[in-house]
Write a protein that holds these residues in place. Structure first.
Motif, PDB file in Angstrom:
ATOM      1  N   GLY A 188     -51.496  43.424 137.523  1.00 16.84           N
ATOM      2  CA  GLY A 188     -50.721  43.964 136.378  1.00 16.84           C
ATOM      3  C   GLY A 188     -49.600  43.256 136.175  1.00 16.84           C
ATOM      4  O   GLY A 188     -49.141  42.286 136.532  1.00 16.84           O
ATOM      5  N   ARG A 189     -48.653  43.731 135.199  1.00 13.96           N
ATOM      6  CA  ARG A 189     -47.468  43.290 134.624  1.00 13.96           C
ATOM      7  C   ARG A 189     -46.555  42.906 136.007  1.00 13.96           C
ATOM      8  O   ARG A 189     -45.652  42.184 136.042  1.00 13.96           O
ATOM      9  CB  ARG A 189     -46.676  44.072 133.784  1.00 13.96           C
ATOM     10  N   CYS A 207     -66.875  40.776 131.851  1.00 13.22           N
ATOM     11  CA  CYS A 207     -66.079  41.786 131.106  1.00 13.22           C
ATOM     12  C   CYS A 207     -66.991  43.061 130.595  1.00 13.22           C
ATOM     13  O   CYS A 207     -68.043  42.516 129.944  1.00 13.22           O
ATOM     14  CB  CYS A 207     -65.323  41.383 129.948  1.00 13.22           C
ATOM     15  N   MET A 240     -57.624  42.318 140.164  1.00 13.43           N
ATOM     16  CA  MET A 240     -56.943  42.666 138.909  1.00 13.43           C
ATOM     17  C   MET A 240     -55.330  42.832 139.298  1.00 13.43           C
ATOM     18  O   MET A 240     -54.987  43.651 140.070  1.00 13.43           O
ATOM     19  CB  MET A 240     -57.520  43.840 138.240  1.00 13.43           C
ATOM     20  N   SER A 263     -58.215  35.382 128.635  1.00 11.29           N
ATOM     21  CA  SER A 263     -57.369  36.593 129.449  1.00 11.29           C
ATOM     22  C   SER A 263     -58.371  37.280 130.720  1.00 11.29           C
ATOM     23  O   SER A 263     -57.648  37.444 131.463  1.00 11.29           O
ATOM     24  CB  SER A 263     -56.999  37.578 128.610  1.00 11.29           C
ATOM     25  N   GLU A 303     -53.391  47.650 131.396  1.00  6.72           N
ATOM     26  CA  GLU A 303     -52.374  46.586 130.607  1.00  6.72           C
ATOM     27  C   GLU A 303     -53.307  45.756 129.440  1.00  6.72           C
ATOM     28  O   GLU A 303     -54.175  45.071 129.708  1.00  6.72           O
ATOM     29  CB  GLU A 303     -52.012  45.562 131.412  1.00  6.72           C
ATOM     30  N   PRO A 361     -60.286  39.974 130.715  1.00 10.14           N
ATOM     31  CA  PRO A 361     -60.074  41.198 130.795  1.00 10.14           C
ATOM     32  C   PRO A 361     -61.335  41.556 131.603  1.00 10.14           C
ATOM     33  O   PRO A 361     -62.271  41.297 131.736  1.00 10.14           O
ATOM     34  CB  PRO A 361     -59.942  41.643 129.486  1.00 10.14           C
ATOM     35  N   ASP A 362     -60.788  43.007 132.105  1.00 10.02           N
ATOM     36  CA  ASP A 362     -61.981  43.930 132.577  1.00 10.02           C
ATOM     37  C   ASP A 362     -62.612  44.424 131.445  1.00 10.02           C
ATOM     38  O   ASP A 362     -63.872  44.788 131.692  1.00 10.02           O
ATOM     39  CB  ASP A 362     -61.306  45.111 133.691  1.00 10.02           C
ATOM     40  N   ARG A 375     -57.165  45.393 132.796  1.00  3.80           N
ATOM     41  CA  ARG A 375     -56.945  44.377 131.869  1.00  3.80           C
ATOM     42  C   ARG A 375     -57.766  44.496 130.667  1.00  3.80           C
ATOM     43  O   ARG A 375     -59.028  44.775 130.723  1.00  3.80           O
ATOM     44  CB  ARG A 375     -57.013  43.127 132.400  1.00  3.80           C
ATOM     45  N   VAL A 379     -53.959  42.847 127.536  1.00  4.92           N
ATOM     46  CA  VAL A 379     -53.623  41.574 127.501  1.00  4.92           C
ATOM     47  C   VAL A 379     -53.955  40.490 126.453  1.00  4.92           C
ATOM     48  O   VAL A 379     -53.886  39.383 126.365  1.00  4.92           O
ATOM     49  CB  VAL A 379     -54.450  40.865 128.910  1.00  4.92           C
ATOM     50  N   ASN A 404     -50.937  50.848 126.802  1.00  2.00           N
ATOM     51  CA  ASN A 404     -49.877  50.171 127.752  1.00  2.00           C
ATOM     52  C   ASN A 404     -48.975  51.291 128.285  1.00  2.00           C
ATOM     53  O   ASN A 404     -48.150  50.952 129.360  1.00  2.00           O
ATOM     54  CB  ASN A 404     -49.185  49.270 126.868  1.00  2.00           C
TER      55      ASN A 404
END
Length: 226
Positions: free
Chosen positions: A3-4, A84, A1, A55, A37, A57-58, A12, A39, A31
């Motif tokens: 991040g920004r 996910c 994972m 994306s 984050e 994501p998690d 995510r 996403v 955020n």
């Protein structure tokens, strides 16, 4: 994972709710956390699926009631086709659709008026592979929603033959909504041993998490509703 800032261990998240104020409010809270984050955002189930696939994501937060494809249908596809994990969002704590969402593979649910800290905690807990429901909520929810909800495809008793005696006892206690600490006390073992038993139960029965283990215990008639 990632991040920004490219760092590891950032959770995510995709948010799906047809109310823009709910999405923006949750996004602002999440955020603001250094390890979370957002996403992607979506206003219906179909768009949520696209965001999840795009994306990766998690965790995805899905509103149960959305136009077009609702959150339950989206949860079924997300849980079946991706890694996910799903948290359902609902307005009522005894929503008739909550059981269907959990049965589809969701890891739990949150009320939309959830406190800021509880929202952040829930995302972290589910991203770590745990289920979201507190033991007291689990007991009430599964008991209420299975009492008059006979379902097809209940796991046959033979399926439980793969469990050892201690694992079967663990499943029964999970079905009663006990936490790991409470199970350890009941079985007179360490919490580490309980975690091992729970992991073995999930693996042998092909379950995603302890919420589905609770459902399996009820459907196998190890526990009577009420």
């Amino acid at each position: 994972m990632n991040g920004r800032d490219g760092s590891a261990s950032v959770i995510r998240v995709v948010l799906a709710d047809d109310q823009e104020l709910v999405r923006s409010g949750f996004a602002m809270i999440l955020n603001a956390q250094p390890d979370i984050e957002v996403v992607g955002e979506a206003a219906d189930g179909a768009a949520a699926l696209q965001a999840v696939r795009r994306s990766e994501p998690d965790v995805v937060l899905l509103d149960i009631r959305m136009p077009g494809m609702d959150g339950i249908e989206a949860a079924k596809i997300v849980c079946a086709q991706t890694r996910c994990r799903v948290i359902m969002l609902t307005t009522f704590d005894q929503d008739d659709y909550v059981y269907d969402a959990l049965y589809a593979g969701a890891s739990g649910f949150l009320l939309k008026d959830v406190r800021r800290d509880d929202l952040v905690h829930a995302v972290r807990v589910v991203a770590a592979g745990e289920s979201l429901l507190a033991p007291t909520v689990t007991r009430r929810l599964i008991s209420d929603l299975t009492r008059d909800r006979p379902r097809e495809g209940r796991p046959p008793s033979e399926r439980l033959a793969v469990l050892t005696a201690r694992e079967l006892e663990t499943l029964k206690l999970l079905g009663r909504g006990l936490s790991n600490a409470e199970i350890a006390t009941a079985m007179v073992v360490s919490e580490h041993t309980v975690k091992t038993h729970v992991s073995n139960v999930l693996t042998k029965l092909g379950l995603r998490d302890r919420v589905q283990a609770v459902i399996a215990a009820y459907e196998a008639h190890l526990i009577r509703p009420g």
